[in-house]
Motif scaffolding. Structure first.
Motif, PDB file in Angstrom:
ATOM      1  N   SER A 430       0.907  -1.333   0.188  1.00  0.00           N
ATOM      2  CA  SER A 430      -0.165  -0.090   0.113  1.00  0.00           C
ATOM      3  C   SER A 430       0.836   1.212   0.075  1.00  0.00           C
ATOM      4  N   GLY A 431       0.499   2.229  -0.836  1.00  0.00           N
ATOM      5  CA  GLY A 431       1.318   3.688  -0.842  1.00  0.00           C
ATOM      6  C   GLY A 431       2.756   3.320  -1.584  1.00  0.00           C
ATOM      7  N   PRO A 432       3.271   4.304  -2.090  1.00  0.00           N
ATOM      8  CA  PRO A 432       2.614   5.834  -2.039  1.00  0.00           C
ATOM      9  C   PRO A 432       1.816   5.774  -3.385  1.00  0.00           C
ATOM     10  N   SER A 434       0.556   9.583  -3.859  1.00  0.00           N
ATOM     11  CA  SER A 434       0.705  10.574  -4.501  1.00  0.00           C
ATOM     12  C   SER A 434       2.100  10.942  -4.736  1.00  0.00           C
ATOM     13  N   PRO A 443       5.506  11.280   0.903  1.00  0.00           N
ATOM     14  CA  PRO A 443       4.272  11.655   1.852  1.00  0.00           C
ATOM     15  C   PRO A 443       3.482  10.455   2.392  1.00  0.00           C
ATOM     16  N   VAL A 444       3.388   9.677   1.610  1.00  0.00           N
ATOM     17  CA  VAL A 444       2.785   8.337   2.073  1.00  0.00           C
ATOM     18  C   VAL A 444       3.597   7.180   1.830  1.00  0.00           C
ATOM     19  N   GLN A 445       4.057   6.928   3.137  1.00  0.00           N
ATOM     20  CA  GLN A 445       5.285   5.705   2.887  1.00  0.00           C
ATOM     21  C   GLN A 445       4.506   4.156   2.647  1.00  0.00           C
ATOM     22  N   ASN A 491       6.900  -1.760   8.016  1.00  0.00           N
ATOM     23  CA  ASN A 491       6.273  -0.454   7.991  1.00  0.00           C
ATOM     24  C   ASN A 491       7.534   0.612   7.644  1.00  0.00           C
ATOM     25  N   THR A 493       9.283   4.489   7.104  1.00  0.00           N
ATOM     26  CA  THR A 493       9.015   5.661   7.775  1.00  0.00           C
ATOM     27  C   THR A 493       9.753   6.734   6.727  1.00  0.00           C
ATOM     28  N   SER A 516       4.612  -1.231  -5.657  1.00  0.00           N
ATOM     29  CA  SER A 516       3.808  -0.211  -5.094  1.00  0.00           C
ATOM     30  C   SER A 516       3.068   0.384  -6.284  1.00  0.00           C
TER      31      SER A 516
END
Length: 635
Positions: A430-432, A434, A443-445, A491, A493, A516
């Motif tokens: 999931s992400g990024p 944007s 901005p979305v890790q 996860n 960051t 991604s």
């Protein structure tokens, strides 16, 4: 001069009255009209001769006036019919002093039955409010001195209607006292009593309907396959005597051995309750009990119900299944009791309903944000009342799904179940989603999860290093790449990319891989200056070539916004314009030069950026003025 002290009721008293002088001696003279009047002594409850039918003032029977003849008035037919003690017979005339005599009247020989009560109406089946008292009397209704023997006959004026209660009473002093006589049937009557040759009737009274006491099934519910009875039940609310009751009731139908359909209550009108749409929703033999508050219930005959489909029932289902596995529910058309009710084929449709999602839902991952799809053939026709769904499945692992089954005219049914993740099969990313500025943390890790084949987080303990790269392998990814999986999830960051371009992140873990969503790295804010063209050496006051300065972002790309660059000379004197505004992040000076000789450098600055420094420059002196180098101040 002649009288009695005691006489039998109805017997002639025959008193003789004279006109006399003060000594009581006959004193004939002109004829006088003598009048006789009767006076009763005050009545008491213990008066042994008083009975209710003699409640009115007692009458003095016979010729109550006589003319004196030679001073003598003879009353030949005076009599009293009511037996009592202490009567007073008073004689009066115009101008003479009155005179009275006192006497008793006793009952004559037994001649008939005297009856008191009941005078008021009574409710059917309830003891008469005024119970009859039957006495053996003389011809005038006085209680006779008579020892009654034999049974007292008790009946009604309508001989076909019985009298209820304790009929076998024992006479006390010739009197029969009843306490609990009642009549069950509505109507107008009088009681008839007989004892030997004697008889007597009560005053008329009316029996009216009583309160509801019992229910009676006047029309039985009909058998059949229809869910509505034909005929509909009709229930009578009866008093204790079996008459239609005096007040209304609410009748409730209670099914024993079956399930009711329709309205199970009916309100009586004129004590008759008729149901309108009562029926049965199940098959088999059963009975119906009809009840109403305060009454004896009524029971129907045996009824046979034929199964009629009224709802759907799930006979086979799962409570938990693995994502993608077949659920295979089986649905039947059933009667109200859940018994299979085959009939015409029905089209059954299965639909999936999700429970509300929450942030803590352990099975929810972002790629499953859209409504969950029910896969497989979602419609089936019933065959002999059975619809089998063989290939239904759900791919998204979540708790508390509802699978709802619907068809045209039957009640729907639902089952609740959970879908769990299957075995580990790939990496879900999931992400990024944007765009990101070059050199700045995305901005979305990304979050990387070991998932099953459908993207659900698998129950998997990840080991080994997770490979992180870009779709353009020549461009590096910056940040903390060595993440430790927690419950199979990595996860990140602080991942960033310095070079402008379009990419997607590529993750690998053993044989699993995942990409991604694509994203674009765009220029960032001005961060540093770079001297793209150095100022030239020489004796000219104007540099050739002129300096050209690039405003770069943190990743070394031409920045996203313009700057004002200022040239600061170190070891020399500037000439010309020392500032230049960038265009497309490139600032080119136009007439910058040096007004002094020797070696020097130029520092290029812009607000908020790292300055840039030129190489060493050598300036050659060019005469432009006179300077006094030796002089005196006094001579």
């Amino acid at each position: 001069t002649s009288s009695v002290t005691t006489a039998v009721a109805g017997a002639s008293l025959q008193p003789v009255v004279i006109t006399a002088d003060g000594g009581g001696v006959l004193a004939p003279g002109a004829s006088q009209l003598v009048t006789a009047t009767l006076v009763e002594s005050p009545r008491t409850a213990s008066d042994p001769l008083q009975i209710p039918e003699h409640a009115s003032p007692v009458v003095l029977h016979g010729n109550t006036t006589q003319m004196t003849v030679n001073g003598v008035a003879s009353f030949t037919d005076l009599s009293v019919h009511t037996a009592r003690a202490n009567y007073t017979l008073r004689f009066t005339t115009g101008g003479l002093t009155n005179v009275s005599i006192t006497f008793n009247i006793t009952a004559g020989p037994a001649a008939k039955l005297g009856v008191s009560g009941p005078a008021s109406n009574a409710a059917a089946g309830v003891a008469l409010p005024v119970q009859p008292v039957v006495t053996v009397t003389d011809a005038f209704g006085n209680a006779a001195n008579f020892s009654a023997t034999g049974a007292l006959g008790v009946s009604l004026s309508n001989a076909s209607v019985p009298v209820f209660g304790t009929l076998d009473q024992v006479a006390v002093g010739g009197t029969f006292n009843f306490t609990d006589l009642s009549v069950n049937k509505v109507g107008s009557y009088h009681l008839v009593f007989t004892l030997g040759s004697f008889s007597g009737n009560s005053t008329p009274f009316t029996v009216v309907p009583g309160a509801p006491f019992q229910l009676h099934v006047a029309a039985m519910p009909g058998n059949g396959a229809s869910t509505v009875f034909n005929p509909q039940p009709r229930i009578h609310a009866l008093d204790v005597g079996g008459n239609l009751a005096a007040s209304e009731v609410v009748v409730t139908a209670v099914f024993v051995g079956a399930i009711a359909s329709g309205n199970t209550t009916a309100v009586s009108v004129n004590s008759v309750a008729t149901f309108t749409n009562l029926g049965v929703a199940s098959s088999g033999h059963f009975r119906v009990v009809f009840t109403a508050p305060g009454t004896v219930p009524a029971l129907s005959a045996n009824i046979t119900g034929v199964a009629v489909a009224s709802k759907l029932v799930v006979t086979s289902s799962v409570t938990t299944a693995v994502a993608g596995a077949s659920l295979q529910p089986v649905v039947i058309t059933a009667d109200g009791g859940g018994v299979l009710a085959p009939g015409a084929s029905q089209l059954v449709t299965a639909t999936l309903v999700e429970s509300p999602r929450t942030a803590s839902d352990p099975l929810q991952i972002p790629e499953h944000a859209s409504p969950v799809v029910l896969h497989g053939n979602t419609t089936q026709m019933t065959v002999n009342g059975v619809a089998s769904f063989t290939d239904l499945s759900v791919h998204t692992a979540r708790a508390n799904y509802t699978l709802r089954f619907t068809t045209g005219g039957l009640t729907n049914v639902s089952i609740t179940f959970n879908i769990t993740a299957g075995p580990a099969a790939k990496l879900g990313v999931s992400g990024p989603a944007s765009n990101a500025a070059a050199g700045v943390a995305l901005p979305v890790q990304p979050v990387v999860t070991v998932t099953d084949a459908f993207g659900n987080a698998a129950n998997f303990s990840a080991t080994g290093a997770l490979g992180v790269s870009l779709s353009n392998a020549s461009v590096p990814v910056f940040g903390t790449l060595d993440q430790v999986a927690v419950g199979g999830t990595f996860n990140f960051t602080d991942l960033s990319v310095n070079k402008v371009g379009s990419y997607h992140l590529v993750f690998t873990l053993g044989s699993f891989s995942g990409n991604s969503t694509p994203f674009t790295v765009v220029p960032g804010a001005p961060f540093q200056l770079h001297v793209a063209a150095m100022p030239g050496n020489g004796a000219s006051t104007v540099f050739n070539p002129q300096p050209r300065i690039h405003a770069l972002d943190v990743g070394g790309n031409l920045a996203a916004s313009e700057v004002v660059v200022t040239a600061v000379f170190v070891g020399a004197i500037a000439s010309g314009n020392t500032t230049a505004v960038s265009v497309n992040s490139v600032a080119t000076f136009t007439n910058l030069g040096v007004a002094s000789s020797g070696h020097f450098r130029v520092v290029f600055t812009a607000p908020g950026t790292v300055p840039a420094l030129s190489a060493n420059i050598t300036g050659v002196a060019v005469a432009s003025k006179l300077v006094v180098t030796s002089s005196v101040t006094t001579a």
